[in-house]
Design a protein around this motif. Structure first.
Motif, PDB file in Angstrom:
ATOM      1  N   ASP A 168      49.302  14.515  17.911  1.00 30.18           N
ATOM      2  CA  ASP A 168      49.597  14.736  19.307  1.00 30.18           C
ATOM      3  C   ASP A 168      48.518  15.667  19.766  1.00 30.18           C
ATOM      4  OD1 ASP A 168      50.276  14.828  22.011  1.00 30.18           O
ATOM      5  OD2 ASP A 168      52.412  15.155  21.544  1.00 30.18           O
ATOM      6  N   GLU A 169      48.410  16.804  18.872  1.00 32.28           N
ATOM      7  CA  GLU A 169      47.733  17.991  19.177  1.00 32.28           C
ATOM      8  C   GLU A 169      45.932  17.606  19.209  1.00 32.28           C
ATOM      9  OE1 GLU A 169      48.912  21.162  16.316  1.00 32.28           O
ATOM     10  OE2 GLU A 169      46.809  21.916  16.613  1.00 32.28           O
ATOM     11  N   LEU A 170      45.730  16.744  18.329  1.00 28.47           N
ATOM     12  CA  LEU A 170      44.445  16.421  18.160  1.00 28.47           C
ATOM     13  C   LEU A 170      44.058  15.479  19.420  1.00 28.47           C
ATOM     14  CD1 LEU A 170      43.768  15.880  14.410  1.00 28.47           C
ATOM     15  CD2 LEU A 170      43.301  17.912  15.791  1.00 28.47           C
ATOM     16  N   LEU A 171      45.077  14.645  19.804  1.00 27.41           N
ATOM     17  CA  LEU A 171      44.464  13.682  20.732  1.00 27.41           C
ATOM     18  C   LEU A 171      44.513  14.521  22.263  1.00 27.41           C
ATOM     19  CD1 LEU A 171      46.768  10.479  19.907  1.00 27.41           C
ATOM     20  CD2 LEU A 171      44.279  10.345  20.181  1.00 27.41           C
ATOM     21  N   ALA A 172      45.446  15.636  22.362  1.00 34.55           N
ATOM     22  CA  ALA A 172      45.546  16.363  23.655  1.00 34.55           C
ATOM     23  C   ALA A 172      44.031  16.724  23.997  1.00 34.55           C
ATOM     24  CB  ALA A 172      46.500  17.056  23.488  1.00 34.55           C
ATOM     25  N   ARG A 173      43.517  17.294  22.806  1.00 34.69           N
ATOM     26  CA  ARG A 173      42.270  18.128  22.720  1.00 34.69           C
ATOM     27  C   ARG A 173      41.010  17.085  22.982  1.00 34.69           C
ATOM     28  NH1 ARG A 173      41.426  21.216  18.104  1.00 34.69           N
ATOM     29  NH2 ARG A 173      43.592  21.357  17.362  1.00 34.69           N
ATOM     30  N   ALA A 174      41.476  15.886  22.711  1.00 30.16           N
ATOM     31  CA  ALA A 174      39.968  14.988  22.544  1.00 30.16           C
ATOM     32  C   ALA A 174      39.552  14.718  23.707  1.00 30.16           C
ATOM     33  CB  ALA A 174      40.581  13.661  21.857  1.00 30.16           C
ATOM     34  N   LEU A 180      39.844   6.098  18.437  1.00 28.88           N
ATOM     35  CA  LEU A 180      40.610   5.132  17.183  1.00 28.88           C
ATOM     36  C   LEU A 180      41.330   5.768  16.281  1.00 28.88           C
ATOM     37  CD1 LEU A 180      40.338   2.040  16.262  1.00 28.88           C
ATOM     38  CD2 LEU A 180      38.262   2.737  15.015  1.00 28.88           C
ATOM     39  N   ILE A 181      42.723   5.467  16.300  1.00 30.43           N
ATOM     40  CA  ILE A 181      43.389   6.063  15.241  1.00 30.43           C
ATOM     41  C   ILE A 181      43.638   5.102  14.169  1.00 30.43           C
ATOM     42  CG2 ILE A 181      45.981   6.869  14.919  1.00 30.43           C
ATOM     43  CD1 ILE A 181      46.038   7.118  17.896  1.00 30.43           C
ATOM     44  N   VAL A 182      43.417   5.561  12.903  1.00 34.42           N
ATOM     45  CA  VAL A 182      43.468   4.714  11.611  1.00 34.42           C
ATOM     46  C   VAL A 182      44.468   5.084  10.894  1.00 34.42           C
ATOM     47  CG1 VAL A 182      41.088   3.745  11.790  1.00 34.42           C
ATOM     48  CG2 VAL A 182      41.318   5.616  10.522  1.00 34.42           C
ATOM     49  N   PHE A 183      45.313   4.308  10.279  1.00 26.26           N
ATOM     50  CA  PHE A 183      46.338   4.773   9.447  1.00 26.26           C
ATOM     51  C   PHE A 183      46.655   3.650   8.376  1.00 26.26           C
ATOM     52  CE2 PHE A 183      49.903   3.298  11.919  1.00 26.26           C
ATOM     53  CZ  PHE A 183      49.179   2.957  13.001  1.00 26.26           C
ATOM     54  N   GLU A 184      47.663   3.984   7.626  1.00 26.13           N
ATOM     55  CA  GLU A 184      48.352   2.847   6.727  1.00 26.13           C
ATOM     56  C   GLU A 184      49.685   2.887   7.221  1.00 26.13           C
ATOM     57  OE1 GLU A 184      47.341   3.594   2.642  1.00 26.13           O
ATOM     58  OE2 GLU A 184      45.551   4.274   2.880  1.00 26.13           O
ATOM     59  N   SER A 185      50.261   1.635   6.855  1.00 24.04           N
ATOM     60  CA  SER A 185      51.754   1.672   7.141  1.00 24.04           C
ATOM     61  C   SER A 185      52.508   1.968   5.708  1.00 24.04           C
ATOM     62  CB  SER A 185      52.059   0.130   7.345  1.00 24.04           C
ATOM     63  OG  SER A 185      52.000  -0.936   6.299  1.00 24.04           O
ATOM     64  N   ARG A 205      49.768   6.723  25.246  1.00 25.54           N
ATOM     65  CA  ARG A 205      49.790   7.908  25.990  1.00 25.54           C
ATOM     66  C   ARG A 205      48.262   8.340  26.303  1.00 25.54           C
ATOM     67  NH1 ARG A 205      52.391  13.052  24.285  1.00 25.54           N
ATOM     68  NH2 ARG A 205      54.210  11.535  23.810  1.00 25.54           N
ATOM     69  N   TYR A 206      47.738   8.271  25.218  1.00 23.23           N
ATOM     70  CA  TYR A 206      46.123   9.067  25.270  1.00 23.23           C
ATOM     71  C   TYR A 206      45.196   7.681  25.492  1.00 23.23           C
ATOM     72  CZ  TYR A 206      48.541  13.437  24.064  1.00 23.23           C
ATOM     73  OH  TYR A 206      48.962  14.644  24.102  1.00 23.23           O
ATOM     74  N   ASN A 207      45.582   6.719  25.677  1.00 23.74           N
ATOM     75  CA  ASN A 207      44.549   5.384  25.682  1.00 23.74           C
ATOM     76  C   ASN A 207      43.766   5.407  24.573  1.00 23.74           C
ATOM     77  OD1 ASN A 207      43.489   3.366  26.789  1.00 23.74           O
ATOM     78  ND2 ASN A 207      41.758   4.404  27.961  1.00 23.74           N
ATOM     79  N   ALA A 208      44.482   5.534  23.313  1.00 25.23           N
ATOM     80  CA  ALA A 208      43.448   5.311  22.203  1.00 25.23           C
ATOM     81  C   ALA A 208      43.879   3.841  21.520  1.00 25.23           C
ATOM     82  CB  ALA A 208      43.872   6.432  21.052  1.00 25.23           C
ATOM     83  N   MET A 209      42.887   3.374  20.663  1.00 17.90           N
ATOM     84  CA  MET A 209      42.945   2.082  20.018  1.00 17.90           C
ATOM     85  C   MET A 209      43.785   2.458  18.676  1.00 17.90           C
ATOM     86  SD  MET A 209      39.817  -0.343  20.406  1.00 17.90           S
ATOM     87  CE  MET A 209      40.754  -1.889  19.896  1.00 17.90           C
TER      88      MET A 209
END
Ligand code: PMP
Length: 409
Positions: A168-174, A180-185, A205-209
């Motif tokens: 959240d913190e990183l997205l808010a500053r971006a 593009l948020i990349v992660f594993e399940s 909320r931050y309009n990221a993919m």
């Protein structure tokens, strides 16, 4: 003058000194007898039991899958004959892509020759096509995703593993740039699960993919085996779902699934898709049969879950330091690379049990472990034999057997 060979040799010596030199056990799995296999040991071939396979459900020996493979090879031949662009787009591969799109409820899917390549090509191509893209990558992402992020050449920020507040913190500053948020399940070494719903909330909320790697979940979770996002009812909130055909589906290949425009853009731009020979049609046919089977059959998933519960309980009851997970992955902690390798060697040599040691850099130093992946074919006798053998090895090596039943991450 550079002594080239001496240079390569010195890198190997270094690995050996750090106890990181990899030695592979030569095996022959026997269809119809998984998890039994033959190991080419120092005294000749020997029957052993594999406890660390990523063919999680044994689909590599499923009659429907083997039949689809052999029938397709007989009728269509062994190879694809070209890249997708140059005569390699067989009906079997197109059919597989339709099956995958349907599995994930997406408009389109694209198949690659491995899950590794799908991450490398998928992530790098998507990020390159988005001007000034910022990639936000979970700290424990798999090497194939890290290489995808590197190859993109975009700005990247690494968020603390599964830490929504940090993301959240990183997205808010971006700011307003593409993200593009990349992660594993399911994270393969600790067996923990991403907070997928929370990540989707933040992305919206931050309009990221969002790009999720479900490699260790497809086939095994969700009513049709589409993975954790399916289990949690979140598939339509994720932009791109990536998976493999090589683990629970028991074959080979990787894929991405998503909206048609995204998938078509990757198809049209990704060098890792364009400039390489397509998957053989027989493999595509086998993978399609495996996916179709696991869409309706619950038996393999139920069998796996029962074996995981039985194994975890037997190891904990025996006092072994099992890391608790919410998934099918059962890590037993050793915490030292030498002892981890020795434990693995003793299990194989004395007890005919094969569990590959997991050392740095796959896991952080000090968290070396044996990673056990019980499957539907590990019956109670095999579970008991495993627990007994591990206790004996722990005693031989002077490793602690705990009375407390859990070891935290
Ligand atoms: N993603 C993750 C999380 C993985 O663990 C792996 C392989 N272990 C891959 C991708 C690559 O998949 P494949 O084996 O199909 O290349």
């Amino acid at each position: 003058m550079i002594d080239y060979l001496a240079h390569f040799q010195s890198t190997l010596d270094q690995l050996k000194q750090e106890r990181r030199y990899r030695v592979f056990a030569t095996l022959e799995r026997q269809a119809g007898r998984f998890p039994h296999a033959t190991w080419d040991g120092p005294d000749g071939p020997r029957d052993i039991v594999i406890w660390c396979s990523n063919d999680y459900l044994g689909m590599g020996q499923h009659p429907a899958v083997v039949h689809a493979l052999t029938e397709a090879a007989q009728s269509m031949g062994a190879g694809a004959g070209g890249t997708r662009n140059i005569s390699g787009t067989h009906r079997a591969v197109v059919g597989l892509e339709h099956e995958l799109a349907d599995l994930h409820g997406k408009e389109a899917a694209l198949v690659f020759t491995s899950g590794y390549v799908s991450n490398l090509a998928g992530i790098s191509t998507m990020a390159k096509l988005l001007p000034d893209c910022l990639i936000l990558s979970d700290a424990l992402n798999h090497n194939s995703m890290i290489e995808g992020v590197r190859a993109a050449g975009s700005d990247k920020l690494v968020w603390r593993h599964n830490d929504l507040a940090h993301l959240d913190e990183l997205l808010a500053r971006a700011g307003n740039r593409p993200k593009l948020i990349v992660f594993e399940s399911v994270y393969s070494m600790d067996g923990d699960v991403a907070p997928i719903a929370g990540i989707c909330d933040l992305a919206e909320r931050y309009n990221a993919m969002t790009y999720i790697d479900e490699v260790h979940a497809v086939g095994m979770y969700g009513p049709r085996g589409a993975g954790m996002a399916e289990r949690e009812g979140l598939m339509d909130r994720i932009d791109v779902i990536e998976g493999t055909l090589a683990k629970a589906y028991g074959t080979l290949g990787g894929y991405i699934a998503g909206k048609r425009a995204v998938i078509d853009a990757v198809r049209s731009h990704a060098p890792g898709f364009i400039f390489t020979t397509a998957l053989p049609p027989a493999i595509a046919a086998a993978a399609t049969a495996s996916i179709a089977h696991l869409k309706t059959s619950q038996a393999e998933r139920a069998g796996q879950q029962a074996a995981v519960a039985a194994t975890r309980k037997a190891l904990l009851d025996a006092g072994l330091p099992v890391m608790m997970t919410d998934t099918h992955i059962v890590p037993v902690m050793v915490g030292d690379p030498d002892l981890c390798k020795q434990a693995s060697d003793l299990l194989l040599e004395r007890h005919g049990i094969y569990i590959q040691p997991i050392n740095y850099p796959t896991v952080p130093r000090g968290t070396e472990r044996l990673r056990i992946t019980p499957g539907p074919f590990h019956d109670h006798a095999l579970v008991d034999a495993l627990a007994g053998a591990m206790v004996s090895v722990w005693q031989t090596l002077g490793l602690p057997l705990t009375n407390t039943r859990t070891v935290s991450r």
